[in-house]
Design a protein around this motif. Structure first.
Motif, PDB file in Angstrom:
ATOM      1  N   ILE B  91      37.205  41.959  34.663  1.00  0.00           N
ATOM      2  CA  ILE B  91      37.776  42.019  35.128  1.00  0.00           C
ATOM      3  C   ILE B  91      38.765  43.638  34.681  1.00  0.00           C
ATOM      4  O   ILE B  91      37.918  44.260  34.231  1.00  0.00           O
ATOM      5  N   VAL B  92      38.870  44.033  35.406  1.00  0.00           N
ATOM      6  CA  VAL B  92      39.267  46.044  35.621  1.00  0.00           C
ATOM      7  C   VAL B  92      40.479  46.423  35.432  1.00  0.00           C
ATOM      8  O   VAL B  92      40.676  47.067  34.850  1.00  0.00           O
ATOM      9  N   GLY B  93      41.172  45.318  35.952  1.00  0.00           N
ATOM     10  CA  GLY B  93      42.972  45.841  36.377  1.00  0.00           C
ATOM     11  C   GLY B  93      43.047  45.894  34.562  1.00  0.00           C
ATOM     12  O   GLY B  93      43.201  44.680  33.556  1.00  0.00           O
ATOM     13  N   VAL B  94      44.404  45.975  33.997  1.00  0.00           N
ATOM     14  CA  VAL B  94      45.019  45.512  33.089  1.00  0.00           C
ATOM     15  C   VAL B  94      46.149  44.660  32.951  1.00  0.00           C
ATOM     16  O   VAL B  94      46.566  44.063  32.072  1.00  0.00           O
ATOM     17  N   THR B  95      47.080  44.368  34.464  1.00  0.00           N
ATOM     18  CA  THR B  95      47.593  43.253  34.462  1.00  0.00           C
ATOM     19  C   THR B  95      46.512  42.566  35.303  1.00  0.00           C
ATOM     20  O   THR B  95      45.734  42.704  36.248  1.00  0.00           O
ATOM     21  N   GLU B  97      47.849  41.607  38.513  1.00  0.00           N
ATOM     22  CA  GLU B  97      48.110  41.315  39.954  1.00  0.00           C
ATOM     23  C   GLU B  97      46.574  42.635  40.025  1.00  0.00           C
ATOM     24  O   GLU B  97      46.124  43.297  40.944  1.00  0.00           O
ATOM     25  N   GLU B  98      47.138  43.610  39.420  1.00  0.00           N
ATOM     26  CA  GLU B  98      46.181  44.777  39.223  1.00  0.00           C
ATOM     27  C   GLU B  98      44.410  44.819  40.000  1.00  0.00           C
ATOM     28  O   GLU B  98      44.112  44.871  40.174  1.00  0.00           O
ATOM     29  N   ASP B  99      45.021  43.834  38.845  1.00  0.00           N
ATOM     30  CA  ASP B  99      42.897  43.170  38.824  1.00  0.00           C
ATOM     31  C   ASP B  99      41.963  42.134  39.866  1.00  0.00           C
ATOM     32  O   ASP B  99      41.732  42.387  40.897  1.00  0.00           O
ATOM     33  N   LEU B 100      43.268  41.501  40.699  1.00  0.00           N
ATOM     34  CA  LEU B 100      43.618  40.771  41.996  1.00  0.00           C
ATOM     35  C   LEU B 100      43.047  41.908  43.036  1.00  0.00           C
ATOM     36  O   LEU B 100      42.881  41.412  44.119  1.00  0.00           O
ATOM     37  N   PHE B 102      42.683  44.432  42.947  1.00  0.00           N
ATOM     38  CA  PHE B 102      41.235  45.809  42.572  1.00  0.00           C
ATOM     39  C   PHE B 102      40.141  45.170  44.130  1.00  0.00           C
ATOM     40  O   PHE B 102      39.753  46.718  44.722  1.00  0.00           O
ATOM     41  N   GLY B 150      39.976  36.625  41.046  1.00  0.00           N
ATOM     42  CA  GLY B 150      39.345  38.583  42.059  1.00  0.00           C
ATOM     43  C   GLY B 150      38.025  38.514  43.256  1.00  0.00           C
ATOM     44  O   GLY B 150      38.039  39.378  44.594  1.00  0.00           O
TER      45      GLY B 150
END
Lengths: 258, 285
Positions: B91-95, B97-100, B102, B150
């Protein structure tokens, strides 16, 4: 520093453009570092900052609690200033401590109100001039964001290792001094470093699997557009910084210098 | 039909080290659900990384829908999604939606389409209300779903799952499988599951067994269970208790409260018996 992470909310502070937030933080730090009006102004600035943060939906108390981690630094700053000469040394030391607190608090507020996407956007813009020297701005910004993402995870792992060591009798004895505490940290650092390297390797693989390429053309999920609030914030901050520069180096003295 | 094909694939880390995979050939079609078995060090993880284009074969060819992975075409990453053992590490994103977002960002997807995809994927996985929340607030099961999201948001043809439920509790495991099978039905995904648990094998249609870097078995799961047990066990495959019961003469499995598939989930209510799933070592909700 665990509570220093993005806390989503929908207030005027959160709605500011990432550039306004980033440049605003920079100007605010500049003001705290340069203003010539001593302790009263620093205190007023600090209180104003806390008020704005509170009105902006930032969990101020939690951020204030994080100041505990800075106590050593604050003591050193106070001692250095107390060692100076001239009248009102105590006031000067107090002023220095408040300034450091102000700079830390606003930086913490920036991290709390900015999503990683916003931070990436701002840092990418800030690092863009480095592109002249061949530095990839996006990659540098992403490194900083991933650092923020994994800081709590690494701290959690460090705590787990500490507890595992304590369970085997390697805990810190009660009333241990500063040197003993620093010495106690060393056995934690190696396993934490090894785990972090493993984690970084896995993450790099996962990023590649999700199409990440250093040279790839990316699109953006978030589109940031400046709004009226940004204009007002920019105006206020500029007025503040011009006033400060004027107070510190009045035009008359500047003229004399010339 | 879109296929993921291994054609006499070999892999070794350096020219002087012994090969990890040698002359492996098989093909995975869209819509298939295949299990990959083998002992530790048999080359399972290497095979999945080769299939995803993260490693390049030292001999032979890996093709995804006709695209050779050695071309490093980004389309390969779009078509083949891979889910690693520990969801948290991918998991790269902090939130949420940001991870989805990416993966679609990396593909250069148009922002409006990307937002629609992210929202639809989150809704599909039951993460719609969590879109703006930090990943740190999600439970282990939800993080696994996010990691799956993701991958799904990139609309892949194939999904490679490296021991996907090893970190989950039995309830989260069952929920994850139900979701996976639904998504497979909806999208016609080809799925390769590495080291599935014995309790999960009844969902598979075909088995691949790696032994010492070579493909020792490729065929329907029923054929694998028909082989002598010592041979199967020597490959590192655990025979589910349900299958063993059938071999011992409990054909319907009713004496043990089992369905013919050996799945204790189908046990008639009120019937007690030894926990058949995973050789009595795993609980199944």
């Amino acid at each position: 520093m665990r509570s220093l992470t993005y806390r989503p909310a929908d207030t005027f502070l959160y709605r500011l453009h990432p550039v306004t937030k980033g440049v605003g933080t920079f100007l605010w730090i500049l003001w705290f570092s340069l203003h010539p009006w001593g302790l009263p102004a620093s205190l007023a600035g600090l209180l104003g900052l806390l008020l704005v943060a509170r009105l902006g939906g930032v969990p101020v108390l939690e951020i204030l609690r994080e100041l505990r981690g800075l106590i050593l630094l604050l003591i050193v700053v106070a001692l250095i200033n107390l060692g100076g000469e001239g009248p009102a040394v105590g006031w000067r030391a107090g002023d220095a401590v408040v300034r450091v607190c102000g700079i830390f608090l606003w930086s913490a507020v920036l991290v709390t109100i900015s999503s990683p996407a916003e931070l990436t956007h701002f840092w990418e813009l800030a690092f863009r001039p480095l592109g002249l020297f061949g530095v990839a701005a996006h990659e540098l910004a992403l490194v900083m964001v991933i650092g923020l993402r994994f800081l709590p995870v690494v701290l959690e792992e460090m705590e787990r290792i500490r507890m595992a060591q304590a369970a085997r009798g390697a805990g810190l004895p009660a009333g241990a001094g500063l040197v003993a505490r620093v010495h106690h940290l060393l056995p934690l650092l190696i396993p934490t470093l090894v785990l972090s390297i493993h984690r970084a390797s896995d993450l790099a693989l996962a990023m590649e699997a999700r199409g990440y390429r250093l040279s790839g053309q990316r699109s953006r999920y978030h589109e940031f557009r400046p709004q009226a609030g940004d204009l007002a914030a920019a105006f206020l901050l500029l007025a503040l910084i011009i006033g400060t520069l004027w107070g510190r180096w009045p035009a008359a003295s500047l003229g004399r210098g010339l | 039909m879109t296929r993921l094909t291994f054609d006499r694939v070999g892999y070794r880390h350096t020219p002087t080290t012994s090969p990890i995979l040698g002359e492996v050939s098989f093909s995975l079609a869209r819509g298939e659900l295949v299990g990959l078995f083998g002992r530790n060090g048999a080359g399972k993880s290497t095979l999945t990384r080769l299939a995803a284009g993260l490693l390049l074969p030292t001999s032979g060819r890996v093709e995804v829908a006709g695209l050779c992975t050695s071309t490093r075409d980004p389309e390969i990453q779009r078509r083949v999604g891979i889910l690693f053992q520990e969801a948290d590490r991918q998991i790269v994103g902090v939130t949420v939606e940001e991870d989805l977002a990416f993966g679609p960002e990396n593909l250069g997807m148009e922002p409006a389409l990307m937002r629609a995809r992210v929202r639809a994927t989150a809704e599909r996985l039951g993460l719609g209300a969590w879109l703006r929340r930090p990943v740190a607030e999600l439970s282990g099961g939800m993080r696994q779903k996010l990691a799956l999201g993701g991958v799904l948001v990139m609309d892949p043809d194939f999904l490679l799952l490296d021991e996907p439920t090893s970190q989950l509790d039995p309830w989260a495991r069952r929920e994850f499988w139900d979701l996976l099978l639904e998504v497979r039905r909806e999208r016609g995904l080809g799925i390769l599951v590495v080291s599935p648990r014995p309790a999960e094998t009844d969902r598979l249609e075909r088995a691949l067994v790696l032994d010492g870097g070579r493909l020792a078995f490729d065929g329907p799961l029923a054929d694998l269970w028909a082989l002598p047990e010592p041979e199967v066990t020597a490959w590192g495959v655990r025979v589910p208790e349900g299958i063993r019961c059938q071999r011992l003469g409990f054909v319907s499995g009713q004496a043990w409260g089992l369905s013919p598939s050996g799945n204790p989930q189908d046990r008639p209510p009120g019937q007690e018996g030894p926990d058949q799933a995973g050789g009595g070592r795993e609980a199944t909700p």
